[in-house]
Structure formats: C-alpha cells, structure tokens
Design a protein around this motif. Structure first.
Motif, PDB file in Angstrom:
ATOM      1  N   ILE A   8       0.845  -1.182   0.000  1.00 58.74           N
ATOM      2  CA  ILE A   8       0.000   0.000   0.000  1.00 58.74           C
ATOM      3  C   ILE A   8       0.881   1.232   0.000  1.00 58.74           C
ATOM      4  O   ILE A   8       1.756   1.386   0.834  1.00 58.74           O
ATOM      5  N   PHE A   9       0.659   2.114  -0.973  1.00 64.39           N
ATOM      6  CA  PHE A   9       1.436   3.328  -1.108  1.00 64.39           C
ATOM      7  C   PHE A   9       0.687   4.456  -0.411  1.00 64.39           C
ATOM      8  O   PHE A   9      -0.414   4.806  -0.796  1.00 64.39           O
ATOM      9  N   LEU A  10       1.297   5.023   0.630  1.00 67.26           N
ATOM     10  CA  LEU A  10       0.730   6.161   1.332  1.00 67.26           C
ATOM     11  C   LEU A  10       1.713   7.312   1.184  1.00 67.26           C
ATOM     12  O   LEU A  10       2.743   7.339   1.835  1.00 67.26           O
ATOM     13  N   LEU A  11       1.415   8.254   0.324  1.00 65.51           N
ATOM     14  CA  LEU A  11       2.345   9.342   0.063  1.00 65.51           C
ATOM     15  C   LEU A  11       1.829  10.630   0.660  1.00 65.51           C
ATOM     16  O   LEU A  11       0.709  11.048   0.385  1.00 65.51           O
ATOM     17  N   LYS A  12       2.648  11.255   1.486  1.00 63.77           N
ATOM     18  CA  LYS A  12       2.336  12.562   2.039  1.00 63.77           C
ATOM     19  C   LYS A  12       3.533  13.464   1.782  1.00 63.77           C
ATOM     20  O   LYS A  12       4.417  13.592   2.606  1.00 63.77           O
ATOM     21  N   ILE A  13       3.558  14.060   0.608  1.00 60.73           N
ATOM     22  CA  ILE A  13       4.697  14.876   0.229  1.00 60.73           C
ATOM     23  C   ILE A  13       4.245  16.333   0.279  1.00 60.73           C
ATOM     24  O   ILE A  13       3.801  16.804   1.313  1.00 60.73           O
ATOM     25  N   GLN A  14       4.309  17.034  -0.825  1.00 66.54           N
ATOM     26  CA  GLN A  14       3.858  18.418  -0.820  1.00 66.54           C
ATOM     27  C   GLN A  14       2.344  18.472  -0.839  1.00 66.54           C
ATOM     28  O   GLN A  14       1.697  17.616  -1.407  1.00 66.54           O
ATOM     29  N   ARG A  15       1.752  19.480  -0.205  1.00 61.64           N
ATOM     30  CA  ARG A  15       0.301  19.596  -0.195  1.00 61.64           C
ATOM     31  C   ARG A  15      -0.155  20.399  -1.404  1.00 61.64           C
ATOM     32  O   ARG A  15       0.433  21.405  -1.759  1.00 61.64           O
ATOM     33  N   VAL A  16      -1.216  19.913  -2.016  1.00 57.44           N
ATOM     34  CA  VAL A  16      -1.767  20.569  -3.194  1.00 57.44           C
ATOM     35  C   VAL A  16      -3.152  21.067  -2.810  1.00 57.44           C
ATOM     36  O   VAL A  16      -4.019  20.287  -2.443  1.00 57.44           O
ATOM     37  N   TYR A  17      -3.374  22.366  -2.915  1.00 57.22           N
ATOM     38  CA  TYR A  17      -4.572  22.954  -2.355  1.00 57.22           C
ATOM     39  C   TYR A  17      -5.252  23.851  -3.365  1.00 57.22           C
ATOM     40  O   TYR A  17      -4.624  24.700  -3.986  1.00 57.22           O
ATOM     41  N   SER A  18      -6.536  23.622  -3.578  1.00 58.96           N
ATOM     42  CA  SER A  18      -7.306  24.502  -4.444  1.00 58.96           C
ATOM     43  C   SER A  18      -8.447  25.073  -3.624  1.00 58.96           C
ATOM     44  O   SER A  18      -9.290  24.329  -3.139  1.00 58.96           O
ATOM     45  N   ALA A  19      -8.460  26.369  -3.407  1.00 57.92           N
ATOM     46  CA  ALA A  19      -9.462  26.945  -2.516  1.00 57.92           C
ATOM     47  C   ALA A  19      -9.875  28.330  -2.983  1.00 57.92           C
ATOM     48  O   ALA A  19      -9.124  29.042  -3.633  1.00 57.92           O
ATOM     49  N   ASP A  20     -11.111  28.704  -2.645  1.00 58.15           N
ATOM     50  CA  ASP A  20     -11.622  30.016  -2.997  1.00 58.15           C
ATOM     51  C   ASP A  20     -12.795  30.334  -2.076  1.00 58.15           C
ATOM     52  O   ASP A  20     -13.767  29.574  -2.022  1.00 58.15           O
ATOM     53  N   ASN A  21     -12.685  31.444  -1.329  1.00 58.63           N
ATOM     54  CA  ASN A  21     -13.769  31.869  -0.456  1.00 58.63           C
ATOM     55  C   ASN A  21     -14.204  30.773   0.523  1.00 58.63           C
ATOM     56  O   ASN A  21     -15.398  30.531   0.729  1.00 58.63           O
ATOM     57  N   GLY A  22     -13.222  30.096   1.118  1.00 58.00           N
ATOM     58  CA  GLY A  22     -13.545  29.088   2.115  1.00 58.00           C
ATOM     59  C   GLY A  22     -13.856  27.713   1.551  1.00 58.00           C
ATOM     60  O   GLY A  22     -14.198  26.801   2.296  1.00 58.00           O
ATOM     61  N   TRP A  23     -13.779  27.557   0.243  1.00 52.49           N
ATOM     62  CA  TRP A  23     -14.025  26.270  -0.389  1.00 52.49           C
ATOM     63  C   TRP A  23     -12.708  25.705  -0.922  1.00 52.49           C
ATOM     64  O   TRP A  23     -11.857  26.455  -1.387  1.00 52.49           O
ATOM     65  N   ASN A  43      -4.700  10.407   0.095  1.00 53.45           N
ATOM     66  CA  ASN A  43      -5.209  11.153   1.243  1.00 53.45           C
ATOM     67  C   ASN A  43      -5.698  12.525   0.790  1.00 53.45           C
ATOM     68  O   ASN A  43      -5.040  13.201  -0.003  1.00 53.45           O
ATOM     69  N   CYS A  44      -6.830  12.940   1.337  1.00 54.60           N
ATOM     70  CA  CYS A  44      -7.489  14.135   0.821  1.00 54.60           C
ATOM     71  C   CYS A  44      -8.422  14.706   1.885  1.00 54.60           C
ATOM     72  O   CYS A  44      -9.062  13.964   2.633  1.00 54.60           O
ATOM     73  N   THR A  45      -8.464  16.031   1.985  1.00 52.39           N
ATOM     74  CA  THR A  45      -9.444  16.710   2.846  1.00 52.39           C
ATOM     75  C   THR A  45     -10.104  17.820   2.036  1.00 52.39           C
ATOM     76  O   THR A  45      -9.544  18.290   1.042  1.00 52.39           O
ATOM     77  N   TYR A  46     -11.288  18.249   2.467  1.00 52.36           N
ATOM     78  CA  TYR A  46     -11.978  19.326   1.754  1.00 52.36           C
ATOM     79  C   TYR A  46     -12.719  20.223   2.739  1.00 52.36           C
ATOM     80  O   TYR A  46     -12.972  19.841   3.889  1.00 52.36           O
ATOM     81  N   LYS A  47     -13.037  21.435   2.290  1.00 58.96           N
ATOM     82  CA  LYS A  47     -13.766  22.368   3.144  1.00 58.96           C
ATOM     83  C   LYS A  47     -14.743  23.176   2.294  1.00 58.96           C
ATOM     84  O   LYS A  47     -14.614  23.272   1.067  1.00 58.96           O
ATOM     85  N   TYR A  48     -15.726  23.753   2.978  1.00 60.33           N
ATOM     86  CA  TYR A  48     -16.796  24.503   2.314  1.00 60.33           C
ATOM     87  C   TYR A  48     -17.384  25.473   3.334  1.00 60.33           C
ATOM     88  O   TYR A  48     -17.127  25.373   4.549  1.00 60.33           O
ATOM     89  N   SER A  49     -18.169  26.392   2.861  1.00 61.40           N
ATOM     90  CA  SER A  49     -18.725  27.430   3.742  1.00 61.40           C
ATOM     91  C   SER A  49     -19.767  26.846   4.695  1.00 61.40           C
ATOM     92  O   SER A  49     -20.475  25.892   4.355  1.00 61.40           O
ATOM     93  N   THR A  50     -19.846  27.413   5.882  1.00 66.14           N
ATOM     94  CA  THR A  50     -20.854  26.981   6.845  1.00 66.14           C
ATOM     95  C   THR A  50     -22.250  27.241   6.293  1.00 66.14           C
ATOM     96  O   THR A  50     -22.461  28.138   5.472  1.00 66.14           O
ATOM     97  N   GLY A  51     -23.192  26.426   6.734  1.00 65.27           N
ATOM     98  CA  GLY A  51     -24.567  26.576   6.263  1.00 65.27           C
ATOM     99  C   GLY A  51     -24.886  25.676   5.092  1.00 65.27           C
ATOM    100  O   GLY A  51     -26.045  25.581   4.677  1.00 65.27           O
ATOM    101  N   HIS A  52     -23.860  25.015   4.552  1.00 66.39           N
ATOM    102  CA  HIS A  52     -24.088  24.099   3.438  1.00 66.39           C
ATOM    103  C   HIS A  52     -24.122  22.659   3.943  1.00 66.39           C
ATOM    104  O   HIS A  52     -23.449  22.306   4.901  1.00 66.39           O
ATOM    105  N   GLN A  53     -24.899  21.844   3.257  1.00 69.55           N
ATOM    106  CA  GLN A  53     -24.986  20.428   3.565  1.00 69.55           C
ATOM    107  C   GLN A  53     -24.449  19.636   2.373  1.00 69.55           C
ATOM    108  O   GLN A  53     -24.887  19.838   1.241  1.00 69.55           O
ATOM    109  N   ILE A  54     -23.482  18.755   2.644  1.00 73.55           N
ATOM    110  CA  ILE A  54     -22.898  17.957   1.572  1.00 73.55           C
ATOM    111  C   ILE A  54     -23.891  16.876   1.150  1.00 73.55           C
ATOM    112  O   ILE A  54     -24.372  16.092   1.966  1.00 73.55           O
ATOM    113  N   MET A  55     -24.178  16.845  -0.146  1.00 72.12           N
ATOM    114  CA  MET A  55     -25.147  15.895  -0.674  1.00 72.12           C
ATOM    115  C   MET A  55     -24.476  14.711  -1.381  1.00 72.12           C
ATOM    116  O   MET A  55     -24.938  13.580  -1.273  1.00 72.12           O
TER     117      MET A  55
END
Length: 229
Positions: A8-23, A43-55
C-alpha cells in the motif's frame, strides 16, 4: 514464489490545495507512482462554507464534461467499481483507495462534492496524477568474466516511495540474504555458479520483474573465443 501481501502506497509529500472563499480540496500529494497490482491510497481533505450540507461526494478522472451533465463518478464505472473505495465522509475527509492498480489507471484524479444548493459544487483541481509502473532488471554487463563483479539494478519508470524494500530471485528462488532497501544487487568475484536468470520484486508486492539472464564466462573459454595470433 509465495504470494506476498499487497503493498500500500501512502504518500504525504507536498500539499496541493485549491481553494476560494472558504471552499477547497487539499491533496496530500500532487503525484503518486505505484507498482502495477498494488493498492494506492490518496489522502485528501476538503472544506466549504458553513450553512451548506454535503449531498454527494465522489472521485472522477474527467475534467472536461458536456454542458448540463455531471462529472462521471468512478464508483459507477465498471472498470473501477470493484476496485475503488471511498474512505472519507460527508464532512471533511475525502480519502480514496484504489486496489489492484493497472497501467490503464495512469491518469489524473479529482475529488468532487456537491451541496444542497444546485450552483454550489466543487471540483478539486489540479488533482492528483497517478503513474503506474512495472519493474525491470538492468545489468552492468550481459557477459561477465569469472572473478569480475557485476551490478544488477531493479528499475521502474518513476520513483517509488523511499520505504520500498527490494528482494531478489535467481532462477525463481529467493535470495533471502539479498533483501535490501537498496535497489541494486552487487555480485563480487563471480563464478560460473552465478550464471542464471535474475529477477526482482518489492517486498509486500506480488509483482516480479521479467528475468535478466547473467552469463558468467570462464577465463579459459574467453581466451579460446579471442585467440591471439
């Protein structure tokens, strides 16, 4: 050769981030190199503005789509459905696992999520590039004279994780004393007994390279092949 557990390859090297206005989507690495047949975890994480529900959450390998059509979900694709598993949630974790990777899996992958508001969707660019490779044995010489040294190198098209441990085989028999983190097998002062088919593998992975034949020639035979006049 006994079957070995998938690597199993688990790579945590440089972080790649795409974001705009809290997303945004945060990938642990922009590129991953893995051996054919292994298991890859992105491995991956994500974020979004409060008040939204992930569908809806899913992974895709398509960036361009037709108008009014959603990006294709790989879990619905017959080439991936039995091998892809979403390990994340509908909050902030978007980790994905892909098993038994193939050459055709060499692609760029993106995480996609949608909310209860039709226009509020996100595709995590620039994504993660997955490169699938195999193994090859390269010799410092096809014919080696008795008493000389030879170096065999276990090579792949791209760089594997530093945690890879290489193992060697001669005529399909494991050379247990030759297990090392170094991808080279160095044979000192070779004899005719060292002639044979050599192959390599990565510990924990059931992929073995094609064999490379090593031909050790005795000095007497070499003199007969190259007589002096």
């Amino acid at each position: 050769m006994a079957l070995l557990l998938p690597l199993i390859f688990l790579l945590k090297i440089q972080r790649v981030y795409s974001a705009d206005n809290g997303w945004g989507v945060n990938y642990s690495s922009s590129s991953i190199c893995a051996l054919k047949g292994s298991t890859v975890i992105i491995n991956c994480t994500y974020k979004y503005s409060t008040g939204h529900q992930i569908m809806k959450v899913f992974w895709t390998n398509t960036y361009v789509k037709a108008d009014h059509e959603e990006f294709p979900d790989l879990s619905k694709d017959s080439k991936y459905s039995q091998r892809i598993q979403y390990l994340g949630d509908k909050h902030h974790d978007c980790t994905m696992r892909l098993t038994d990777v193939r050459q055709t899996d060499s692609h760029k992958y993106y995480f996609r999520f949608t909310t209860q508001i039709e226009k509020d969707k996100w595709l995590g660019r620039p994504g993660v590039t997955l490169d699938i490779t195999d193994l090859q044995v390269e010799s410092s010489g096809e014919r080696v004279i008795e008493g000389h040294s030879v170096t065999l190198t276990c090579k792949s098209r791209c760089s594997l994780t530093d945690r890879s441990t290489f193992i060697w085989f001669k005529n399909t028999q494991s050379l247990s004393e030759r297990t090392d983190r170094n991808n080279q097998l160095i044979l000192q002062s070779v004899t005719r007994n060292d002639s044979g088919n050599y192959s390599c593998a990565v510990q924990g992975q059931n992929l073995t390279s094609p064999h490379q034949y090593l031909n050790v020639i005795c000095k007497y035979k070499l003199n007969n092949l190259n007589p002096s006049f």
